[in-house]
Design an enzyme around this catalytic site. Sequence first.
Site, mmCIF file in Angstrom:
data_model
loop_
_atom_site.group_PDB
_atom_site.id
_atom_site.type_symbol
_atom_site.label_atom_id
_atom_site.label_comp_id
_atom_site.label_asym_id
_atom_site.label_seq_id
_atom_site.Cartn_x
_atom_site.Cartn_y
_atom_site.Cartn_z
ATOM 1 N N SER A 229 0.857 -1.185 0.000
ATOM 2 C CA SER A 229 0.000 0.000 0.000
ATOM 3 C C SER A 229 0.891 1.232 0.000
ATOM 4 O O SER A 229 2.073 1.158 0.383
ATOM 5 C CB SER A 229 -0.891 0.005 1.252
ATOM 6 O OG SER A 229 -1.490 1.270 1.458
ATOM 7 N N TYR B 191 -2.343 -0.420 10.575
ATOM 8 C CA TYR B 191 -2.391 -0.807 9.161
ATOM 9 C C TYR B 191 -1.127 -0.339 8.450
ATOM 10 O O TYR B 191 -0.519 -1.090 7.667
ATOM 11 C CB TYR B 191 -3.627 -0.201 8.497
ATOM 12 C CG TYR B 191 -3.769 -0.507 7.023
ATOM 13 C CD1 TYR B 191 -4.373 -1.692 6.603
ATOM 14 C CD2 TYR B 191 -3.306 0.374 6.048
ATOM 15 C CE1 TYR B 191 -4.509 -1.985 5.252
ATOM 16 C CE2 TYR B 191 -3.445 0.091 4.701
ATOM 17 C CZ TYR B 191 -4.043 -1.082 4.307
ATOM 18 O OH TYR B 191 -4.179 -1.375 2.964
#
Length: 256
Positions: A147, A160
């Site tokens: 990501s 995250y």
Amino acid sequence: MPDLSLFDLTHRTALVTGSSQGIGLALARGLARAGASVVLNGRDETKLAEAVATLKADGLGVQAISFDVTKHDAVREAIDGFERDRGPIDILVNNAGMQHRAALEDFPADRFEALLQTNIASVFHAGQAVARHMIGRGKGKIVNIASVQAALARTSIAPYTATKGAVANLTKGMATDWAKHGLQVNAIAPGYMKTPLNKALVEDPAFTEWLEKRTPAGRWGEVEELVGACIFLASDASSFVNGHTLYVDGALTVSL
């Protein structure tokens, strides 16, 4: 005419974890259209069956295997059984992931542990299980989904962010250990994509306005825009690309 044979995935089998929806389903569809026989994976067998039916309705060659990517023994058993009964897995896309948003000082410990298991441990479990077979064959492709949060941070998603940074570094470690066996291990780092995980953000006008101003491309990304990068990293076109994280983010991470 250009020679596109380097990108041809015909006669190759690709396992995509977490592929019953969102990015995983889009990548599975793209790999199948590039010629691969695609194996969908998920924990929800109903959603998995629906995804298989959707791709088969498009005339694509797909099958499914259900296992929990967070359980090491279950992953090993499922992948060993597939290799034994159905044939080699040539391409692994480690896509399974989850998100939870909360202020870091109030972040629930159980959600933190779930993020670690789903976003990081699953990459290790599936990567190791598949690589053991690939090493014996002297070739294989592993694509991990990271990501932009591997390079950036944003409020309410610190755990995250930590997991995706770990995915990028684990990708480097996998490449370092396994390149000598003929494996290429790389990662794709998507920017802000319209996915079920981002549904709340997509539907938030204030966030979308911020994102459109912050991203040089001026918009959300579509999951289909990740397919080309995945085909490249899964094909012979990337035969000397190893340990790399490819950002597909509309220039978000290179701009201020």
